[in-house]
Design a protein around this motif. Structure first.
Motif, PDB file in Angstrom:
ATOM      1  N   ALA A 286       0.331  -1.352   0.011  1.00  0.00           N
ATOM      2  CA  ALA A 286      -0.112   0.005   0.359  1.00  0.00           C
ATOM      3  C   ALA A 286       0.996   1.712   0.059  1.00  0.00           C
ATOM      4  O   ALA A 286       0.548   2.316  -0.558  1.00  0.00           O
ATOM      5  N   GLY A 287       1.931   1.228   0.543  1.00  0.00           N
ATOM      6  CA  GLY A 287       2.763   2.456   0.703  1.00  0.00           C
ATOM      7  C   GLY A 287       4.116   2.047   1.411  1.00  0.00           C
ATOM      8  O   GLY A 287       4.740   0.400   2.070  1.00  0.00           O
ATOM      9  N   ALA A 288       4.361   3.098   1.748  1.00  0.00           N
ATOM     10  CA  ALA A 288       6.144   2.960   2.020  1.00  0.00           C
ATOM     11  C   ALA A 288       5.809   3.263   3.188  1.00  0.00           C
ATOM     12  O   ALA A 288       5.442   3.492   4.057  1.00  0.00           O
ATOM     13  N   ILE A 289       7.330   2.245   4.243  1.00  0.00           N
ATOM     14  CA  ILE A 289       7.452   2.565   5.268  1.00  0.00           C
ATOM     15  C   ILE A 289       7.943   3.686   6.328  1.00  0.00           C
ATOM     16  O   ILE A 289       8.867   3.856   5.216  1.00  0.00           O
ATOM     17  N   ALA A 290       6.864   4.877   6.569  1.00  0.00           N
ATOM     18  CA  ALA A 290       7.985   6.315   6.805  1.00  0.00           C
ATOM     19  C   ALA A 290       6.906   6.697   8.167  1.00  0.00           C
ATOM     20  O   ALA A 290       5.901   6.237   7.872  1.00  0.00           O
ATOM     21  N   PRO A 291       7.746   7.707   8.576  1.00  0.00           N
ATOM     22  CA  PRO A 291       6.727   8.134   9.721  1.00  0.00           C
ATOM     23  C   PRO A 291       5.735   8.718   9.768  1.00  0.00           C
ATOM     24  O   PRO A 291       5.723   9.712   7.887  1.00  0.00           O
ATOM     25  N   GLY A 292       4.658   8.903  10.559  1.00  0.00           N
ATOM     26  CA  GLY A 292       3.188   8.957   9.963  1.00  0.00           C
ATOM     27  C   GLY A 292       2.481   8.404   9.395  1.00  0.00           C
ATOM     28  O   GLY A 292       1.424   8.281   8.526  1.00  0.00           O
TER      29      GLY A 292
ATOM     30  N   ARG B 264      -2.248  -4.013  12.442  1.00  0.00           N
ATOM     31  CA  ARG B 264      -3.287  -2.975  11.421  1.00  0.00           C
ATOM     32  C   ARG B 264      -2.954  -2.132  12.552  1.00  0.00           C
ATOM     33  O   ARG B 264      -3.235  -2.207  13.572  1.00  0.00           O
ATOM     34  N   ALA B 265      -3.099  -0.432  11.288  1.00  0.00           N
ATOM     35  CA  ALA B 265      -2.879   0.557  12.244  1.00  0.00           C
ATOM     36  C   ALA B 265      -1.991   0.495  13.709  1.00  0.00           C
ATOM     37  O   ALA B 265      -1.816   1.141  14.809  1.00  0.00           O
ATOM     38  N   GLY B 266      -0.344   0.031  13.423  1.00  0.00           N
ATOM     39  CA  GLY B 266       0.645  -0.287  14.509  1.00  0.00           C
ATOM     40  C   GLY B 266      -0.020  -0.986  15.987  1.00  0.00           C
ATOM     41  O   GLY B 266       0.253  -0.975  17.290  1.00  0.00           O
TER      42      GLY B 266
END
Length: 197
Positions: A156-162, A189-191
């Protein structure tokens, strides 16, 4: 949109019932876009992909499997529309005519620069819940996506802050073997931990 929808899905399959007219379809897409919603289409049967393209649909819920699309349509799709793979729903572990058509369309779409997104159509047929390793293998072996592109299609996306911290941990490296997706050890899921093997 007022009730929290994140997208609008439209059925363009006359064999399953009534479909929107071209004018209705264009209005649905325009109104959805005005409300900040994307539109995905289940396009099945001759001419339905072209209808979706003409209306500005941004995603096909399945790689087209009922007919080989023309190169012109493939090139137009590649510029404007992403395709959710769902190849395994046409194979169930076998090579079927529908799978051959879908893989041919998807390979040509990818070669034209189109964006492929992993998806399984969970709930139809014997598709397993969770990650379908067969889908990943079909993307690589039948639709000819390099392993890196298969993993991109599944991410779904990169691992990044936020970022939302939706993560999985596998028992081995999927770059070595895509069957690694059958060995999920941890799901976040969501941390929050959802599953641990």
């Amino acid at each position: 949109a007022d009730r929290g929808a994140s997208a609008i899905k439209v059925s363009l399959n006359a064999e399953s019932g009534r479909t929107p007219t071209d004018a209705e379809l264009a209005t649905i897409v325009q109104t959805a876009h005005e409300r900040g919603l994307g539109v995905t289409a289940h396009a099945e049967g001759p001419g339905q992909v072209e209808r979706a393209l003409g209306a500005g649909v941004g995603e096909l819920a399945h790689c087209p499997w009922t007919e080989r699309l023309s190169d012109t349509v493939i090139e137009q799709l590649a510029r404007t529309t992403r395709i959710v793979s769902t190849l395994d729903i046409w194979s169930h572990g076998e090579v079927t005519p529908e799978l051959r058509v879908a893989c041919d369309n998807l390979a040509r779409f990818r070669n034209a620069g189109g964006r492929v997104v992993y998806g399984t159509d969970l709930g139809n047929g014997d598709i397993p819940p969770g990650i379908d390793a067969r889908e990943a293998m079909l993307l690589h072996e039948a639709a000819r996506l390099p392993v890196e592109e298969v993993l991109t299609a599944m991410t779904a996306g990169a691992i990044a802050p936020g970022s939302p911290a939706d993560l999985i941990v596998l028992g081995r490296d999927p770059f070595d073997d895509l069957e690694a997706f059958a060995d999920v050890r941890l799901v976040m899921r969501a941390g929050r931990m959802v599953r641990r093997a």
